[in-house]
Design a protein around this motif. Structure first.
Motif, mmCIF file in Angstrom:
data_model
loop_
_atom_site.group_PDB
_atom_site.id
_atom_site.type_symbol
_atom_site.label_atom_id
_atom_site.label_comp_id
_atom_site.label_asym_id
_atom_site.label_seq_id
_atom_site.Cartn_x
_atom_site.Cartn_y
_atom_site.Cartn_z
ATOM 1 N N LYS A 125 -43.691 40.556 -58.322
ATOM 2 C CA LYS A 125 -44.041 40.672 -56.906
ATOM 3 C C LYS A 125 -43.469 41.947 -56.298
ATOM 4 O O LYS A 125 -44.128 42.612 -55.497
ATOM 5 C CB LYS A 125 -43.554 39.446 -56.144
ATOM 6 N N LEU A 126 -42.248 42.296 -56.691
ATOM 7 C CA LEU A 126 -41.637 43.516 -56.181
ATOM 8 C C LEU A 126 -42.371 44.758 -56.678
ATOM 9 O O LEU A 126 -42.604 45.700 -55.920
ATOM 10 C CB LEU A 126 -40.161 43.569 -56.581
ATOM 11 N N VAL A 127 -42.778 44.760 -57.937
ATOM 12 C CA VAL A 127 -43.524 45.892 -58.498
ATOM 13 C C VAL A 127 -44.867 46.043 -57.787
ATOM 14 O O VAL A 127 -45.293 47.160 -57.472
ATOM 15 C CB VAL A 127 -43.697 45.723 -60.027
ATOM 16 N N ILE A 128 -45.531 44.943 -57.497
ATOM 17 C CA ILE A 128 -46.809 44.998 -56.779
ATOM 18 C C ILE A 128 -46.604 45.554 -55.371
ATOM 19 O O ILE A 128 -47.365 46.396 -54.894
ATOM 20 C CB ILE A 128 -47.468 43.602 -56.742
ATOM 21 N N PHE A 129 -45.553 45.081 -54.703
ATOM 22 C CA PHE A 129 -45.243 45.577 -53.363
ATOM 23 C C PHE A 129 -44.972 47.081 -53.387
ATOM 24 O O PHE A 129 -45.473 47.833 -52.554
ATOM 25 C CB PHE A 129 -44.044 44.826 -52.798
ATOM 26 N N LEU A 130 -44.162 47.523 -54.347
ATOM 27 C CA LEU A 130 -43.820 48.943 -54.433
ATOM 28 C C LEU A 130 -45.025 49.799 -54.791
ATOM 29 O O LEU A 130 -45.133 50.948 -54.361
ATOM 30 C CB LEU A 130 -42.690 49.142 -55.438
ATOM 31 N N ALA A 131 -45.951 49.266 -55.582
ATOM 32 C CA ALA A 131 -47.153 50.018 -55.943
ATOM 33 C C ALA A 131 -48.010 50.302 -54.713
ATOM 34 O O ALA A 131 -48.693 51.327 -54.637
ATOM 35 C CB ALA A 131 -47.954 49.245 -56.983
ATOM 36 N N LYS A 132 -47.955 49.421 -53.745
ATOM 37 C CA LYS A 132 -48.708 49.632 -52.510
ATOM 38 C C LYS A 132 -48.134 50.782 -51.696
ATOM 39 O O LYS A 132 -48.814 51.343 -50.838
ATOM 40 C CB LYS A 132 -48.722 48.352 -51.679
ATOM 41 N N ARG A 136 -39.917 55.983 -52.799
ATOM 42 C CA ARG A 136 -39.908 55.719 -54.239
ATOM 43 C C ARG A 136 -38.780 54.784 -54.661
ATOM 44 O O ARG A 136 -38.591 54.534 -55.846
ATOM 45 C CB ARG A 136 -39.806 57.037 -55.008
ATOM 46 N N THR A 137 -38.058 54.226 -53.698
ATOM 47 C CA THR A 137 -36.981 53.295 -54.018
ATOM 48 C C THR A 137 -37.532 52.118 -54.813
ATOM 49 O O THR A 137 -38.520 51.515 -54.454
ATOM 50 C CB THR A 137 -36.314 52.786 -52.721
ATOM 51 N N GLY A 138 -36.877 51.815 -55.905
ATOM 52 C CA GLY A 138 -37.278 50.679 -56.736
ATOM 53 C C GLY A 138 -38.316 50.994 -57.785
ATOM 54 O O GLY A 138 -38.734 50.121 -58.547
ATOM 55 N N ARG A 139 -38.757 52.251 -57.864
ATOM 56 C CA ARG A 139 -39.809 52.598 -58.822
ATOM 57 C C ARG A 139 -39.369 52.417 -60.270
ATOM 58 O O ARG A 139 -40.203 52.247 -61.152
ATOM 59 C CB ARG A 139 -40.255 54.051 -58.621
#
Length: 127
Positions: free
Chosen positions: A7-14, A62-65
Motif C-alpha cells: 500500500k505504501l509503494v502504491i501511494f508513493l508511486a502516485k 521521493r521519500t520512501g522510494r
C-alpha cells in the motif's frame, strides 16, 4: 500480498507525477538563470533560488522510494538464477541510493547535522 508495504509503494508511486512536475520547474529555473545571469543578476539570483528549492522539494517527494526496490525483491526477483542476481543488484543499488539520498536531503534542510551532507552525497553517488 496486500500488506502495508504494498500500500505504501502504491501511494508513493502516485507521487511520481508531482516529482516530474517539480523536475520541470527545476530545469526551467536553471534555464532561466542561465539566460539572464549576465543581463539581470537579481533575476538570476531568484531563478537560482527557485532551482535549489525545487531540487530540495523533489527529494521530499521521493521519500520512501527505496521501498519500491525492496518490494520488487520481496515479490520475486526473477525466474532464473541469472535474472535473480541481476534483479538483486539493480534493486539493491537503487535502494542504497534513495536511502542515503534521504539523509542527504535531511542534512541539507537542517534537520540533521550539515556535515553529513558531504558524506551522504559521496555515498549516494556510488550507488
Amino acid at each position: 500480498m496486500d500488506d502495508t508495504v504494498d500500500k505504501l509503494v502504491i501511494f508513493l508511486a502516485k507521487r511520481d507525477g508531482i516529482d516530474k512536475l517539480v523536475k520541470t520547474f527545476q530545469y526551467v529555473s536553471k534555464l532561466g538563470h542561465w539566460h539572464v545571469e549576465t543581463t539581470h543578476p537579481d533575476a538570476a539570483t531568484r531563478f537560482k533560488q527557485w532551482e535549489v528549492a525545487s531540487g530540495l522539494g523533489r527529494k521530499a517527494f521521493r521519500t520512501g522510494r527505496f521501498l519500491t526496490g525492496f518490494n520488487a525483491l520481496r515479490r520475486g526477483p526473477g525466474a532464473t538464477p541469472t535474472l535473480k542476481v541481476l534483479s538483486v543488484l539493480a534493486n539493491a543499488g537503487e535502494m542504497v541510493y534513495f536511502f542515503f539520498d534521504h539523509f542527504l536531503w535531511l542534512s541539507r534542510i537542517g534537520t540533521l547535522d550539515a556535515k553529513l551532507a558531504r558524506r551522504m552525497s559521496f555515498i549516494s553517488a556510488f550507488r
